[in-house]
Design a protein around this motif. Structure first.
Motif, PDB file in Angstrom:
ATOM      1  N   ILE A 180     -31.498 108.452  14.906  1.00 61.24           N
ATOM      2  CA  ILE A 180     -31.884 107.101  14.508  1.00 61.24           C
ATOM      3  C   ILE A 180     -30.729 106.534  13.678  1.00 61.24           C
ATOM      4  O   ILE A 180     -30.354 107.126  12.667  1.00 61.24           O
ATOM      5  N   SER A 181     -30.169 105.434  14.124  1.00 64.72           N
ATOM      6  CA  SER A 181     -28.995 104.915  13.399  1.00 64.72           C
ATOM      7  C   SER A 181     -29.433 103.953  12.294  1.00 64.72           C
ATOM      8  O   SER A 181     -30.573 103.491  12.257  1.00 64.72           O
ATOM      9  N   GLY A 182     -28.524 103.698  11.391  1.00 65.53           N
ATOM     10  CA  GLY A 182     -28.776 102.722  10.330  1.00 65.53           C
ATOM     11  C   GLY A 182     -29.489 103.286   9.111  1.00 65.53           C
ATOM     12  O   GLY A 182     -29.774 102.552   8.168  1.00 65.53           O
ATOM     13  N   VAL A 183     -29.779 104.593   9.109  1.00 71.27           N
ATOM     14  CA  VAL A 183     -30.495 105.177   7.962  1.00 71.27           C
ATOM     15  C   VAL A 183     -29.505 105.657   6.889  1.00 71.27           C
ATOM     16  O   VAL A 183     -29.747 105.494   5.696  1.00 71.27           O
ATOM     17  N   PHE A 184     -28.399 106.247   7.352  1.00 69.11           N
ATOM     18  CA  PHE A 184     -27.394 106.726   6.399  1.00 69.11           C
ATOM     19  C   PHE A 184     -26.007 106.580   7.012  1.00 69.11           C
ATOM     20  O   PHE A 184     -25.881 106.353   8.216  1.00 69.11           O
ATOM     21  N   THR A 185     -24.994 106.733   6.180  1.00 71.21           N
ATOM     22  CA  THR A 185     -23.619 106.753   6.688  1.00 71.21           C
ATOM     23  C   THR A 185     -22.995 108.104   6.353  1.00 71.21           C
ATOM     24  O   THR A 185     -23.486 108.828   5.489  1.00 71.21           O
ATOM     25  N   TYR A 186     -21.902 108.428   7.057  1.00 76.03           N
ATOM     26  CA  TYR A 186     -21.293 109.755   6.931  1.00 76.03           C
ATOM     27  C   TYR A 186     -20.141 109.778   5.932  1.00 76.03           C
ATOM     28  O   TYR A 186     -19.382 110.728   5.898  1.00 76.03           O
ATOM     29  N   ASP A 187     -20.011 108.719   5.124  1.00 77.35           N
ATOM     30  CA  ASP A 187     -18.784 108.586   4.348  1.00 77.35           C
ATOM     31  C   ASP A 187     -18.922 108.966   2.878  1.00 77.35           C
ATOM     32  O   ASP A 187     -18.282 108.377   2.023  1.00 77.35           O
ATOM     33  N   PHE A 188     -19.749 109.972   2.588  1.00 77.02           N
ATOM     34  CA  PHE A 188     -19.799 110.382   1.184  1.00 77.02           C
ATOM     35  C   PHE A 188     -18.424 110.914   0.779  1.00 77.02           C
ATOM     36  O   PHE A 188     -17.887 111.809   1.418  1.00 77.02           O
ATOM     37  N   PRO A 189     -17.853 110.380  -0.310  1.00 75.20           N
ATOM     38  CA  PRO A 189     -16.476 110.759  -0.662  1.00 75.20           C
ATOM     39  C   PRO A 189     -16.385 112.182  -1.223  1.00 75.20           C
ATOM     40  O   PRO A 189     -17.173 112.574  -2.069  1.00 75.20           O
ATOM     41  N   GLY A 190     -15.396 112.925  -0.744  1.00 73.25           N
ATOM     42  CA  GLY A 190     -15.180 114.299  -1.201  1.00 73.25           C
ATOM     43  C   GLY A 190     -14.448 114.377  -2.529  1.00 73.25           C
ATOM     44  O   GLY A 190     -14.275 115.454  -3.095  1.00 73.25           O
ATOM     45  N   LYS A 191     -13.990 113.225  -3.009  1.00 73.76           N
ATOM     46  CA  LYS A 191     -13.375 113.185  -4.343  1.00 73.76           C
ATOM     47  C   LYS A 191     -13.617 111.808  -4.962  1.00 73.76           C
ATOM     48  O   LYS A 191     -13.995 110.869  -4.250  1.00 73.76           O
ATOM     49  N   PRO A 192     -13.394 111.675  -6.281  1.00 73.48           N
ATOM     50  CA  PRO A 192     -13.623 110.367  -6.918  1.00 73.48           C
ATOM     51  C   PRO A 192     -12.696 109.311  -6.322  1.00 73.48           C
ATOM     52  O   PRO A 192     -11.598 109.644  -5.875  1.00 73.48           O
ATOM     53  N   PRO A 193     -13.100 108.031  -6.328  1.00 73.16           N
ATOM     54  CA  PRO A 193     -12.277 106.967  -5.740  1.00 73.16           C
ATOM     55  C   PRO A 193     -10.900 106.883  -6.392  1.00 73.16           C
ATOM     56  O   PRO A 193      -9.909 106.613  -5.732  1.00 73.16           O
ATOM     57  N   ASN A 194     -10.837 107.086  -7.686  1.00 70.87           N
ATOM     58  CA  ASN A 194      -9.538 107.239  -8.336  1.00 70.87           C
ATOM     59  C   ASN A 194      -9.714 108.224  -9.470  1.00 70.87           C
ATOM     60  O   ASN A 194     -10.782 108.322 -10.058  1.00 70.87           O
ATOM     61  N   SER A 195      -8.653 108.967  -9.728  1.00 74.04           N
ATOM     62  CA  SER A 195      -8.807 109.980 -10.773  1.00 74.04           C
ATOM     63  C   SER A 195      -8.523 109.343 -12.130  1.00 74.04           C
ATOM     64  O   SER A 195      -7.785 108.376 -12.237  1.00 74.04           O
ATOM     65  N   TYR A 196      -9.180 109.865 -13.133  1.00 75.41           N
ATOM     66  CA  TYR A 196      -8.993 109.358 -14.490  1.00 75.41           C
ATOM     67  C   TYR A 196      -9.288 110.508 -15.436  1.00 75.41           C
ATOM     68  O   TYR A 196      -9.597 111.619 -14.983  1.00 75.41           O
ATOM     69  N   ASN A 197      -9.217 110.278 -16.702  1.00 73.19           N
ATOM     70  CA  ASN A 197      -9.541 111.324 -17.663  1.00 73.19           C
ATOM     71  C   ASN A 197     -11.072 111.415 -17.765  1.00 73.19           C
ATOM     72  O   ASN A 197     -11.688 110.689 -18.523  1.00 73.19           O
ATOM     73  N   TYR A 198     -11.653 112.309 -16.951  1.00 79.80           N
ATOM     74  CA  TYR A 198     -13.112 112.353 -16.782  1.00 79.80           C
ATOM     75  C   TYR A 198     -13.857 112.586 -18.087  1.00 79.80           C
ATOM     76  O   TYR A 198     -14.972 112.134 -18.262  1.00 79.80           O
ATOM     77  N   THR A 199     -13.240 113.362 -18.957  1.00 75.56           N
ATOM     78  CA  THR A 199     -13.960 113.706 -20.180  1.00 75.56           C
ATOM     79  C   THR A 199     -13.435 112.929 -21.380  1.00 75.56           C
ATOM     80  O   THR A 199     -13.780 113.215 -22.511  1.00 75.56           O
ATOM     81  N   GLY A 200     -12.592 111.960 -21.109  1.00 75.49           N
ATOM     82  CA  GLY A 200     -12.062 111.136 -22.196  1.00 75.49           C
ATOM     83  C   GLY A 200     -12.683 109.755 -22.160  1.00 75.49           C
ATOM     84  O   GLY A 200     -13.819 109.585 -21.718  1.00 75.49           O
ATOM     85  N   THR A 201     -11.924 108.762 -22.589  1.00 71.44           N
ATOM     86  CA  THR A 201     -12.420 107.395 -22.565  1.00 71.44           C
ATOM     87  C   THR A 201     -12.404 106.897 -21.119  1.00 71.44           C
ATOM     88  O   THR A 201     -11.372 106.970 -20.455  1.00 71.44           O
ATOM     89  N   PRO A 202     -13.508 106.410 -20.633  1.00 70.74           N
ATOM     90  CA  PRO A 202     -13.550 105.990 -19.235  1.00 70.74           C
ATOM     91  C   PRO A 202     -12.794 104.689 -19.016  1.00 70.74           C
ATOM     92  O   PRO A 202     -12.655 103.883 -19.932  1.00 70.74           O
ATOM     93  N   PRO A 203     -12.268 104.496 -17.807  1.00 71.95           N
ATOM     94  CA  PRO A 203     -11.629 103.224 -17.501  1.00 71.95           C
ATOM     95  C   PRO A 203     -12.660 102.094 -17.534  1.00 71.95           C
ATOM     96  O   PRO A 203     -13.865 102.348 -17.470  1.00 71.95           O
ATOM     97  N   VAL A 204     -12.198 100.859 -17.639  1.00 71.69           N
ATOM     98  CA  VAL A 204     -13.137  99.755 -17.827  1.00 71.69           C
ATOM     99  C   VAL A 204     -14.021  99.493 -16.613  1.00 71.69           C
ATOM    100  O   VAL A 204     -15.228  99.390 -16.725  1.00 71.69           O
ATOM    101  N   ASN A 205     -13.384  99.397 -15.441  1.00 69.67           N
ATOM    102  CA  ASN A 205     -14.186  99.023 -14.289  1.00 69.67           C
ATOM    103  C   ASN A 205     -14.794 100.243 -13.606  1.00 69.67           C
ATOM    104  O   ASN A 205     -14.270 100.753 -12.628  1.00 69.67           O
ATOM    105  N   MET A 206     -15.913 100.705 -14.133  1.00 65.03           N
ATOM    106  CA  MET A 206     -16.531 101.901 -13.563  1.00 65.03           C
ATOM    107  C   MET A 206     -17.868 101.599 -12.901  1.00 65.03           C
ATOM    108  O   MET A 206     -18.724 102.455 -12.790  1.00 65.03           O
ATOM    109  N   GLN A 207     -18.037 100.356 -12.503  1.00 68.15           N
ATOM    110  CA  GLN A 207     -19.299 100.020 -11.856  1.00 68.15           C
ATOM    111  C   GLN A 207     -19.477 100.840 -10.571  1.00 68.15           C
ATOM    112  O   GLN A 207     -18.555 100.991  -9.781  1.00 68.15           O
ATOM    113  N   THR A 208     -20.670 101.370 -10.389  1.00 71.45           N
ATOM    114  CA  THR A 208     -20.913 102.233  -9.238  1.00 71.45           C
ATOM    115  C   THR A 208     -21.255 101.397  -8.006  1.00 71.45           C
ATOM    116  O   THR A 208     -21.623 100.234  -8.120  1.00 71.45           O
ATOM    117  N   ILE A 209     -21.141 102.028  -6.833  1.00 70.96           N
ATOM    118  CA  ILE A 209     -21.627 101.372  -5.623  1.00 70.96           C
ATOM    119  C   ILE A 209     -22.898 102.089  -5.168  1.00 70.96           C
ATOM    120  O   ILE A 209     -23.083 103.276  -5.441  1.00 70.96           O
TER     121      ILE A 209
END
Ligand code: C2O
Length: 533
Positions: free
Chosen positions: A376-405
């Motif tokens: 059945i199509s249209g239920v999910f997509t196969y594009d779950f990312p295997g890594k973060p969209p961009n790397s940053y200091n994960y445990t430090g101060t987060p970058p400003v634009n971190m809005q999720t999709i």
């Protein structure tokens, strides 16, 4: 091996705790629900009948469900919910596992009251790989809200803020002696000189917990239905969804000893310092004995958790060998955490969200496994990312634009692919520990550390010999955990934080494992009573 039949009737029951009553959803009128007993190799058939107004599903947490993904249970992942008046038969075989697991409802926050123990004994004639205990006891840790839990979460989702914390923690359904309301609490009766196997289960919604008994030490022998190298500890650290088998020797003076459970590092916003207690009571204790008290670990006792987790090693014996994948087909980095998105209708103008690699998972309206099986199509997509969209200091101060999709995305694996996931905790709002659960597999926890994962150096210290084998693992606060597994189970498998509030906020994703080419490498056909959406 034999076939074991169970019937689970989902019924409402008026229940009084903390001097307040409310109707709760139960299995067969019991809270916690009935224990499911079986032996390794047995087939378990549970007919679940829904007599309540809400939709229900049951998940057999940690049961591998080899080729029987239809019986796994998470709503909209492997099945559509069982509607009012309907029933569904879960049918699975317990392959290659023995020990303690749990079952629980897997829709909304229903598992608050719908949960129970699964005890898988070794095959007939096979003994435990440790000295035989004289007796066994099941100890289920939980949480209790005086108000209706679905109302609690619905209000939180509307306002965009964290939900209220529970009013008490419970041991086998009983809150410890509470202020303003007398309640007895749980008593574990023991006899001097005897050895007890405690099957400890954390069924709480939102709390990792410490478990202690005054004056006594535990020998840990198994976690998540996998044997471990025995080690001694006076504090057990256990996250929601995890199970721990511990041997307790009743080797102290006759008397009464406090059993204490207390939370580890809750969200900073919703502080919960609830301590609940029970009593360990020796046979022959005089009428008014003094009670031996215990120290309570501070809420942020990270060293205790680190110590406990570092001591866990798989048994790796001839009978129970460790089989860590040594070559890796998919090396994934999952940045997992909690953040905020703008929200005009929310109380603070923001909404708390949670994500993996910036994707906040949206539940589909058709179950993913059905959509996959029937194309059945249209239920999910196969594009779950295997890594973060961009790397940053994960445990430090987060970058400003971190809005999720938002998205209903899966990550596709071929049959028998080997996978390594580095679960990297982020600290967008606050560093927090995430007890992360993978359905359909056991994985090996090969490494962990604080701060950001270093792909160059950290793998050098991975334990590929006797790492602990589990189905749920804590990602250390502001740190990372690396896990490995082999995708030898075709189907669709949920991965999520087992803090229910984080799951609700979107900290979840699914793996889709394709059928293999061999004769026993495909998912079995769906049962005829599979619920429809
Ligand atoms: Cu114990 Cu997906 O859950």
């Amino acid at each position: 091996s034999i076939i074991r039949h169970y019937k689970f009737d989902l019924v409402k029951k008026n229940t009084t705790k903390l001097c307040a009553s409310k109707p709760i959803i139960t299995v067969n009128g019991k809270f916690p629900g009935p224990t499911l007993y079986a032996r390794e190799g047995d087939t378990v058939i549970v007919r679940v009948v829904n007599h309540v107004r809400d939709n229900v599903t049951i998940h057999w947490h940690g049961v591998r469900q080899l080729r029987t993904g239809w019986s796994d249970g998470p709503a909209y992942i492997t099945q559509c919910p069982i509607k009012t008046g309907q029933s569904y038969i879960y049918n699975f075989t317990l392959t290659g596992q023995r020990g303690t697991l749990l079952w629980h409802a897997h829709i909304n926050w229903q598992r608050a009251t719908v949960h129970g123990a699964i005890v898988i004994l070794p095959k007939r004639g096979v003994v435990y790989p440790y000295t035989k205990p004289d007796k066994e006891a099941i100890i289920i840790l939980g949480e209790w809200w005086k108000s209706d839990v679905e109302t609690v979460v619905n209000q939180a989702m509307q306002s965009g803020t964290p939900p209220n914390v529970s009013d008490a923690h419970t041991i086998n359904g009983l809150p410890g002696p509470a202020t303003n309301c007398s309640s007895k609490g749980y008593t574990l009766h023991v006899e001097s000189g005897k050895k007890y196997l405690l099957r400890i289960i954390n069924a709480a919604l939102n709390e990792e917990l410490f478990f202690k008994i005054a004056g006594h030490k535990f020998t840990i022998v198994e976690v998540d239905a996998s044997y471990t190298k025995p080690f001694k500890t006076d504090t057990i650290f256990i996250g929601p969804g995890q199970t721990t088998n511990a041997i307790l020797k009743a080797d102290q003076q006759i008397g009464k000893y406090i059993i204490a459970i207390s939370p580890f590092m809750d969200t900073i916003v919703a502080t919960d310092n609830q301590i609940s207690t029970g009593i360990l009571r020796y046979k022959g204790t005089p009428k008014f004995p003094p009670t031996t008290l215990t120290t309570i670990p501070p809420r942020n006792a990270t060293p205790i958790t680190t110590n406990f987790l570092d001591s866990l090693k798989s048994l790796n014996s001839k009978e129970y060998p460790t089989k860590v994948p040594l070559t890796i087909d998919h090396s994934l980095l999952f940045a997992i955490g909690v953040g905020v998105n703008p929200c005009s209708t929310c109380v603070n103008g923001t909404r708390v969200v949670a994500d993996i690699n910036n994707v906040s998972f949206v539940m589909p309206t058709t179950a993913l496994l059905q959509a996959h099986y029937y194309n059945i199509s249209g239920v999910f997509t196969y594009d779950f990312p295997g890594k973060p969209p961009n790397s940053y200091n994960y445990t430090g101060t987060p970058p400003v634009n971190m809005q999720t999709i938002n998205g209903t995305k899966v990550y596709k694996l071929a049959y028998n692919d080997t996978v390594q996931i580095v679960l990297q905790g982020t600290s967008i709002i606050a560093p927090e520990s995430h007890p992360t659960h993978l359905h359909g597999f056991n994985f090996y926890a090969v490494g962990k550390g604080l701060g950001n994962y270093d792909p160059k150096n950290d793998p050098k210290s991975f334990n590929l010999v006797d790492p602990v084998e589990r189905n749920t693992i804590s990602v250390p606060t502001a740190g990372w955990t690396a896990i490995r597994f082999r995708a030898d189970n075709p189907g669709v498998w949920f991965l999520h934080c087992h803090l229910e509030v984080h799951t609700t906020w979107g900290l979840k994703m699914a793996f889709l494992v394709e059928n293999g080419k061999g004769p026993n490498e495909s998912i079995l056909p769906p049962p005829s009573d599979l619920p429809k959406c």
